[in-house]
Write a protein that holds these residues in place. Structure first.
Motif, PDB file in Angstrom:
ATOM      1  N   TYR A  79      43.767  62.840   4.017  1.00  0.00           N
ATOM      2  CA  TYR A  79      43.210  63.044   2.583  1.00  0.00           C
ATOM      3  C   TYR A  79      43.286  62.210   1.833  1.00  0.00           C
ATOM      4  O   TYR A  79      41.949  62.124   0.885  1.00  0.00           O
ATOM      5  CB  TYR A  79      44.729  63.699   2.426  1.00  0.00           C
ATOM      6  CG  TYR A  79      45.247  63.897   0.448  1.00  0.00           C
ATOM      7  CD1 TYR A  79      44.739  65.072  -0.045  1.00  0.00           C
ATOM      8  CD2 TYR A  79      45.415  63.519  -0.533  1.00  0.00           C
ATOM      9  CE1 TYR A  79      44.943  65.906  -1.142  1.00  0.00           C
ATOM     10  CE2 TYR A  79      45.843  63.504  -2.159  1.00  0.00           C
ATOM     11  CZ  TYR A  79      44.854  64.575  -1.727  1.00  0.00           C
ATOM     12  OH  TYR A  79      45.069  64.944  -3.663  1.00  0.00           O
ATOM     13  N   MET A  94      39.920  61.405   2.118  1.00  0.00           N
ATOM     14  CA  MET A  94      38.438  62.706   1.781  1.00  0.00           C
ATOM     15  C   MET A  94      38.871  62.583  -0.193  1.00  0.00           C
ATOM     16  O   MET A  94      37.770  62.902  -0.315  1.00  0.00           O
ATOM     17  CB  MET A  94      39.684  64.250   2.159  1.00  0.00           C
ATOM     18  CG  MET A  94      39.074  64.501   3.597  1.00  0.00           C
ATOM     19  SD  MET A  94      37.661  64.916   3.961  1.00  0.00           S
ATOM     20  CE  MET A  94      37.285  63.114   4.627  1.00  0.00           C
ATOM     21  N   SER A  95      39.815  62.332  -0.065  1.00  0.00           N
ATOM     22  CA  SER A  95      40.004  62.427  -1.824  1.00  0.00           C
ATOM     23  C   SER A  95      38.936  61.150  -1.941  1.00  0.00           C
ATOM     24  O   SER A  95      38.588  61.034  -2.907  1.00  0.00           O
ATOM     25  CB  SER A  95      41.085  61.958  -2.798  1.00  0.00           C
ATOM     26  OG  SER A  95      41.936  62.437  -1.982  1.00  0.00           O
ATOM     27  N   THR A 111      35.197  61.879  -1.803  1.00  0.00           N
ATOM     28  CA  THR A 111      34.521  63.290  -2.810  1.00  0.00           C
ATOM     29  C   THR A 111      35.081  62.736  -4.133  1.00  0.00           C
ATOM     30  O   THR A 111      35.266  63.192  -5.421  1.00  0.00           O
ATOM     31  CB  THR A 111      35.351  64.160  -2.503  1.00  0.00           C
ATOM     32  OG1 THR A 111      36.733  64.267  -2.566  1.00  0.00           O
ATOM     33  CG2 THR A 111      34.694  65.239  -0.915  1.00  0.00           C
ATOM     34  N   SER A 112      35.493  61.504  -3.939  1.00  0.00           N
ATOM     35  CA  SER A 112      35.857  61.023  -5.483  1.00  0.00           C
ATOM     36  C   SER A 112      34.205  60.901  -6.160  1.00  0.00           C
ATOM     37  O   SER A 112      33.443  59.981  -5.979  1.00  0.00           O
ATOM     38  CB  SER A 112      36.194  59.132  -5.567  1.00  0.00           C
ATOM     39  OG  SER A 112      35.501  58.553  -4.993  1.00  0.00           O
ATOM     40  N   ARG A 148      32.665  70.597  -7.984  1.00  0.00           N
ATOM     41  CA  ARG A 148      33.286  69.355  -7.707  1.00  0.00           C
ATOM     42  C   ARG A 148      33.909  70.195  -5.624  1.00  0.00           C
ATOM     43  O   ARG A 148      34.458  69.403  -4.819  1.00  0.00           O
ATOM     44  CB  ARG A 148      34.682  69.049  -8.452  1.00  0.00           C
ATOM     45  CG  ARG A 148      35.643  67.928  -7.481  1.00  0.00           C
ATOM     46  CD  ARG A 148      36.229  67.599  -8.689  1.00  0.00           C
ATOM     47  NE  ARG A 148      37.020  66.821  -8.271  1.00  0.00           N
ATOM     48  CZ  ARG A 148      36.990  65.123  -7.673  1.00  0.00           C
ATOM     49  NH1 ARG A 148      35.164  64.555  -8.055  1.00  0.00           N
ATOM     50  NH2 ARG A 148      37.275  64.371  -7.505  1.00  0.00           N
ATOM     51  N   ASN A 149      35.270  71.542  -5.907  1.00  0.00           N
ATOM     52  CA  ASN A 149      35.673  72.332  -5.014  1.00  0.00           C
ATOM     53  C   ASN A 149      34.149  72.541  -3.636  1.00  0.00           C
ATOM     54  O   ASN A 149      34.955  72.180  -2.796  1.00  0.00           O
ATOM     55  CB  ASN A 149      36.041  73.699  -5.994  1.00  0.00           C
ATOM     56  CG  ASN A 149      37.492  72.581  -6.598  1.00  0.00           C
ATOM     57  OD1 ASN A 149      37.683  72.307  -6.233  1.00  0.00           O
ATOM     58  ND2 ASN A 149      37.698  74.218  -7.529  1.00  0.00           N
ATOM     59  N   THR A 206      31.960  70.803  -3.316  1.00  0.00           N
ATOM     60  CA  THR A 206      31.873  69.411  -2.677  1.00  0.00           C
ATOM     61  C   THR A 206      32.348  69.160  -1.424  1.00  0.00           C
ATOM     62  O   THR A 206      32.143  68.319  -0.523  1.00  0.00           O
ATOM     63  CB  THR A 206      31.296  68.676  -4.017  1.00  0.00           C
ATOM     64  OG1 THR A 206      30.353  68.915  -4.416  1.00  0.00           O
ATOM     65  CG2 THR A 206      30.714  67.055  -2.673  1.00  0.00           C
ATOM     66  N   LYS A 207      33.496  69.331  -2.300  1.00  0.00           N
ATOM     67  CA  LYS A 207      34.692  68.914  -1.077  1.00  0.00           C
ATOM     68  C   LYS A 207      34.565  69.798   0.031  1.00  0.00           C
ATOM     69  O   LYS A 207      35.511  69.472   0.957  1.00  0.00           O
ATOM     70  CB  LYS A 207      36.254  68.944  -1.269  1.00  0.00           C
ATOM     71  CG  LYS A 207      36.748  67.969  -2.682  1.00  0.00           C
ATOM     72  CD  LYS A 207      37.790  67.984  -3.100  1.00  0.00           C
ATOM     73  CE  LYS A 207      38.104  66.871  -4.073  1.00  0.00           C
ATOM     74  NZ  LYS A 207      39.755  67.097  -4.380  1.00  0.00           N
ATOM     75  N   GLN A 208      34.640  71.006  -0.327  1.00  0.00           N
ATOM     76  CA  GLN A 208      34.720  71.466   1.063  1.00  0.00           C
ATOM     77  C   GLN A 208      33.662  71.499   2.017  1.00  0.00           C
ATOM     78  O   GLN A 208      33.232  71.418   3.062  1.00  0.00           O
ATOM     79  CB  GLN A 208      34.715  73.442   0.211  1.00  0.00           C
ATOM     80  CG  GLN A 208      34.364  74.216   1.834  1.00  0.00           C
ATOM     81  CD  GLN A 208      35.966  74.544   2.671  1.00  0.00           C
ATOM     82  OE1 GLN A 208      36.549  74.144   2.164  1.00  0.00           O
ATOM     83  NE2 GLN A 208      35.247  74.611   4.000  1.00  0.00           N
ATOM     84  N   TYR A 246      34.634  67.992   4.462  1.00  0.00           N
ATOM     85  CA  TYR A 246      35.513  68.850   4.962  1.00  0.00           C
ATOM     86  C   TYR A 246      34.877  69.368   5.978  1.00  0.00           C
ATOM     87  O   TYR A 246      35.056  68.784   7.328  1.00  0.00           O
ATOM     88  CB  TYR A 246      37.015  69.484   3.924  1.00  0.00           C
ATOM     89  CG  TYR A 246      36.997  69.423   3.778  1.00  0.00           C
ATOM     90  CD1 TYR A 246      37.662  68.009   3.498  1.00  0.00           C
ATOM     91  CD2 TYR A 246      38.112  69.921   2.622  1.00  0.00           C
ATOM     92  CE1 TYR A 246      39.013  67.130   2.409  1.00  0.00           C
ATOM     93  CE2 TYR A 246      38.330  69.415   1.442  1.00  0.00           C
ATOM     94  CZ  TYR A 246      39.250  68.312   1.611  1.00  0.00           C
ATOM     95  OH  TYR A 246      39.901  67.401   0.664  1.00  0.00           O
TER      96      TYR A 246
END
Length: 132
Positions: free
Chosen positions: A36, A39-40, A43-44, A113-114, A116-118, A121
């Motif tokens: 976590y 990943m944070s 994707t910051s 942003r969401n 991009t995180k996906q 991941y």
């Protein structure tokens, strides 16, 4: 199969406990917490900016100068510049039309942003699966 599991099960459980113990001591928490945190960080805002600056340098060298401080104007300018000079490898592999559509979709995804995180991941999951 059950004979092998019975024979080595105790050793595998011991190895598993030792790995978990090593991770906890080395990183100060559970594996999930470390993933976590990673990943944070990945994707910051600061990292996304670094990715984009690295991409810009790789694509256009140091000669690219953006003409505005307005975020929307800069986004539009970057989109136009990327679509005018797509990476040659992508054009050769997929053709100009599909490369253009893919780049537009990628730019739209990066702005969310969401998504991009996906995307990060999924890339990490594929990397882990490839390493196994």
């Amino acid at each position: 199969s059950s004979g092998i599991n019975a024979e080595y099960g105790g050793h595998l459980q011991w190895l598993r406990r030792q790995i978990i113990y090593l991770v906890r001591i080395t990183f100060g928490g559970t594996i999930e917490r470390q993933i976590y945190r990673a990943m944070s960080w990945a994707t910051s805002e600061q990292q996304i900016l670094w990715y984009l600056q690295t991409f810009k340098t790789a694509m256009w060298g140091g000669c690219l100068e953006l003409e505005s401080d307005d975020k929307e104007a800069v986004r539009a300018q970057v989109k136009v510049m990327l679509l005018q000079t797509p990476p040659q490898l992508l054009v050769v592999l997929f053709g100009a039309s599909k490369t253009r559509k893919g780049l537009v979709k990628l730019l739209d995804t990066i702005e969310n942003r969401n998504e991009t995180k996906q995307l990060v991941y999924t890339a990490i999951e594929l990397l882990i699966l490839h390493m196994i």
